[in-house]
Design a protein around this motif. Structure first.
Motif, PDB file in Angstrom:
ATOM      1  N   MET A  99      42.358  49.995  87.449  1.00  0.00           N
ATOM      2  CA  MET A  99      41.230  50.241  86.543  1.00  0.00           C
ATOM      3  C   MET A  99      41.776  50.786  85.227  1.00  0.00           C
ATOM      4  O   MET A  99      42.605  51.696  85.224  1.00  0.00           O
ATOM      5  CB  MET A  99      40.278  51.247  87.183  1.00  0.00           C
ATOM      6  N   LEU A 100      41.272  50.209  84.121  1.00  0.00           N
ATOM      7  CA  LEU A 100      41.784  50.515  82.787  1.00  0.00           C
ATOM      8  C   LEU A 100      42.045  52.006  82.541  1.00  0.00           C
ATOM      9  O   LEU A 100      43.126  52.396  82.110  1.00  0.00           O
ATOM     10  CB  LEU A 100      40.746  50.007  81.787  1.00  0.00           C
ATOM     11  N   ALA A 101      41.046  52.833  82.809  1.00  0.00           N
ATOM     12  CA  ALA A 101      41.137  54.245  82.452  1.00  0.00           C
ATOM     13  C   ALA A 101      42.245  54.963  83.212  1.00  0.00           C
ATOM     14  O   ALA A 101      42.744  55.988  82.751  1.00  0.00           O
ATOM     15  CB  ALA A 101      39.799  54.934  82.706  1.00  0.00           C
ATOM     16  N   VAL A 102      42.639  54.441  84.366  1.00  0.00           N
ATOM     17  CA  VAL A 102      43.695  55.097  85.150  1.00  0.00           C
ATOM     18  C   VAL A 102      44.896  54.165  85.341  1.00  0.00           C
ATOM     19  O   VAL A 102      45.533  54.134  86.395  1.00  0.00           O
ATOM     20  CB  VAL A 102      43.162  55.634  86.510  1.00  0.00           C
ATOM     21  N   THR A 103      45.159  53.382  84.301  1.00  0.00           N
ATOM     22  CA  THR A 103      46.324  52.492  84.280  1.00  0.00           C
ATOM     23  C   THR A 103      47.068  52.738  82.977  1.00  0.00           C
ATOM     24  O   THR A 103      46.439  52.956  81.948  1.00  0.00           O
ATOM     25  CB  THR A 103      45.858  51.016  84.355  1.00  0.00           C
ATOM     26  N   ASP A 104      48.380  52.725  83.017  1.00  0.00           N
ATOM     27  CA  ASP A 104      49.175  52.900  81.797  1.00  0.00           C
ATOM     28  C   ASP A 104      50.148  51.737  81.658  1.00  0.00           C
ATOM     29  O   ASP A 104      50.220  50.868  82.523  1.00  0.00           O
ATOM     30  CB  ASP A 104      49.952  54.231  81.861  1.00  0.00           C
ATOM     31  N   GLY A 105      50.896  51.767  80.552  1.00  0.00           N
ATOM     32  CA  GLY A 105      51.976  50.796  80.369  1.00  0.00           C
ATOM     33  C   GLY A 105      51.462  49.400  80.058  1.00  0.00           C
ATOM     34  O   GLY A 105      50.312  49.216  79.655  1.00  0.00           O
ATOM     35  N   PRO A 106      52.321  48.377  80.281  1.00  0.00           N
ATOM     36  CA  PRO A 106      51.978  47.009  79.884  1.00  0.00           C
ATOM     37  C   PRO A 106      50.693  46.489  80.556  1.00  0.00           C
ATOM     38  O   PRO A 106      49.901  45.793  79.936  1.00  0.00           O
ATOM     39  CB  PRO A 106      53.177  46.176  80.347  1.00  0.00           C
ATOM     40  N   ARG A 107      50.482  46.870  81.847  1.00  0.00           N
ATOM     41  CA  ARG A 107      49.286  46.350  82.531  1.00  0.00           C
ATOM     42  C   ARG A 107      48.025  46.889  81.855  1.00  0.00           C
ATOM     43  O   ARG A 107      47.011  46.184  81.758  1.00  0.00           O
ATOM     44  CB  ARG A 107      49.312  46.731  84.016  1.00  0.00           C
ATOM     45  N   HIS A 108      48.062  48.135  81.381  1.00  0.00           N
ATOM     46  CA  HIS A 108      46.915  48.705  80.672  1.00  0.00           C
ATOM     47  C   HIS A 108      46.606  47.863  79.429  1.00  0.00           C
ATOM     48  O   HIS A 108      45.464  47.493  79.181  1.00  0.00           O
ATOM     49  CB  HIS A 108      47.182  50.166  80.274  1.00  0.00           C
ATOM     50  N   ARG A 109      47.662  47.557  78.679  1.00  0.00           N
ATOM     51  CA  ARG A 109      47.455  46.769  77.443  1.00  0.00           C
ATOM     52  C   ARG A 109      46.877  45.396  77.757  1.00  0.00           C
ATOM     53  O   ARG A 109      45.971  44.917  77.091  1.00  0.00           O
ATOM     54  CB  ARG A 109      48.771  46.621  76.686  1.00  0.00           C
ATOM     55  N   GLU A 110      47.408  44.752  78.827  1.00  0.00           N
ATOM     56  CA  GLU A 110      46.949  43.394  79.159  1.00  0.00           C
ATOM     57  C   GLU A 110      45.476  43.395  79.539  1.00  0.00           C
ATOM     58  O   GLU A 110      44.688  42.588  79.047  1.00  0.00           O
ATOM     59  CB  GLU A 110      47.786  42.836  80.328  1.00  0.00           C
TER      60      GLU A 110
END
Ligand code: HEM
Length: 414
Positions: A99-110
């Motif tokens: 889930m966006l709010a609790v994801t960081d790094g490249p996967r967050h951006r994608e």
């Protein structure tokens, strides 16, 4: 809300971390937020909230600059072990990395880039039109009725239709979703246990997974269909990614917008001078919206885990520790806002943190603002006066700053 005017020594004595349990929603019912935060900003701006009742300790940031720096910094802080106290204290969030709010790094951006397409003003135009129509209809009905609980009559009934329109949620299911949603982050009262929140969250996830399966078979124009059929580098999102991100829209889109709607009306019932400025068009709807966002601060805190040792003022946050960012303090920081305890619809500049800041800046900020502007516009044209009929009750929460009830009399505009 009052502005505490105490001598420095007395103020310093009030900056006592042991005096407040920030994990307990009751603390926010029992204390005026300004009386609570102001002494800390002045005398103890970064402090350690000791472990209590088996829950780990955490750092508390109260100054605007420190909070902005933490929001900006997704190298030394992570959201992947939760971003609100309820999950931070558990040390994990089941939606981490999905889930966006609790994801960081490249996967967050994608994922963020993908979802942003559904949130551009152009794509949102029909949704916005519906928000304006619905807000105006509900305000007109409330005015006709005269005495209403603004929460149930108006505030509760708008944002879920926005999200519903965005995601293609059938009209008949929306009321149930509002109900579950209110129980996830805040609770109606101290009598509801934590298991109520957990069960409500599971109900929402179950509901979305049913809808997602249906959209995969019959995709439409809605965001859920977009998530269900999108690919990143040729790969579709996983089922969990789709479900959690759809869930985050319901969660993010509903509760905070509702909280702000009731906050607006409450503020105007108390500050007749600002109500008159709005009525007389002495301020723009845009600047009024920003001040209402600052004044109501719908989400009181967010948080992170430190990934490395981080010096802040006189302290060093150790890698692995929890750091909480208190918007409800930052938005009233004397070093960031002139005369912060004055509700001033014409305030400029007004760089409040109500939508966060940095890489996780609120994806729905445009929509959130549309809700506010529509509300201010309808109030201004349809309502002559707002009168509080009973002391309002707060949502029982250490996160959402909203009302459970707000009984008001709205007099019609001649
Ligand atoms: C993130 C506040 C409305 C969806 C955030 C954050 C804040 C916030 C402070 C940052 C969280 C963090 O840094 O950990 C608000 C307020 C709103 C509002 C006060 C209304 C008045 C909405 C709406 C939607 C939405 C209408 C969607 C329809 C999101 C999402 C994120 C987010 C998906 C995560 C963004 C990311 O992590 O990249 N919101 N929000 N919000 N918000 Fe909102």
């Amino acid at each position: 809300m009052t502005a505490p005017a105490l001598p420095a020594a007395e103020l310093a004595a009030l900056a006592d971390p042991a005096a407040y349990d920030l994990t307990d929603p009751q603390t926010f019912d029992d204390n005026d937020p300004h009386e609570m935060w102001r002494p800390f900003r002045a005398h103890n701006p970064v402090f350690w909230h000791a472990p209590r009742d088996g829950k780990p300790g955490f750092w508390v940031l109260t100054k605007y600059d420190d909070i902005m720096a933490a929001y900006r910094d997704n190298k030394r802080y992570t959201s992947e072990r939760g971003n609100v106290l309820s999950t931070l204290l558990l040390g994990e969030d089941s939606a981490a990395g999905k889930m966006l709010a609790v994801t960081d790094g490249p996967r967050h951006r994608e994922i963020r880039n993908l979802m942003m397409k559904s949130f551009s003003p152009r794509v949102l135009a029909p949704v916005v039109e519906n928000v304006q129509k619905l807000t105006d209809r509900l305000i007109s009905e409330a005015v006709e009725e005269g005495e209403v609980d603004f929460v149930t009559a108006v505030a509760d009934r708008i944002p879920i239709h926005t999200i519903g329109d965005l995601m293609g949620i059938p009209a008949g299911d929306r009321e149930q979703l509002v109900d579950w949603n209110a129980q996830t982050l805040s609770r109606y009262s101290a009598d509801d246990g934590e298991e109520v929140s957990l069960m409500a969250r599971n109900e929402i996830i179950l509901y979305i997974s049913g809808l997602m399966a249906e959209r995969r078979r019959n995709p439409g124009e809605d965001v859920l269909s977009t998530l269900a059929t999108a690919t990143v580098d040729g790969e579709p999102l996983t089922e969990e990614e789709i479900i959690y991100n759809a869930y985050s829209l319901i969660l993010g889109g509903d509760e905070s917008s509702r909280a702000t709607a009731s906050g607006i009306v409450h503020a105007f019932s108390l500050y007749g001078d600002q109500w008159r400025r709005l009525k007389n068009a002495e301020v723009t709807l845009e600047s009024a919206t920003e001040e209402v966002m600052r004044w109501t601060t719908p989400t009181m805190h967010f948080g992170r885990h430190a990934l490395t040792d981080i010096p802040i003022r006189d302290h060093v946050v150790k890698a692995g520790e929890i750091v909480t960012l208190w918007n409800s303090s930052a938005n009233f920081d004397e070093d960031a806002f002139a005369d912060p305890y004055t509700f001033d619809l014409g305030r400029t500049p007004n760089k409040h943190v109500s939508f966060g800041h940095g890489p996780h800046f609120c994806l729905g900020a445009y929509l959130g603002r549309v809700h506010m502007i529509s509300m201010l516009e309808s109030l201004r044209t349809r309502v002559a006066g707002i009168e509080l009929l009973a002391p309002p009750t707060r949502l029982f929460s250490n996160f959402a700053n909203g009302h459970a009830t707000l009984k008001v009399r709205l007099t019609p505009q001649a």
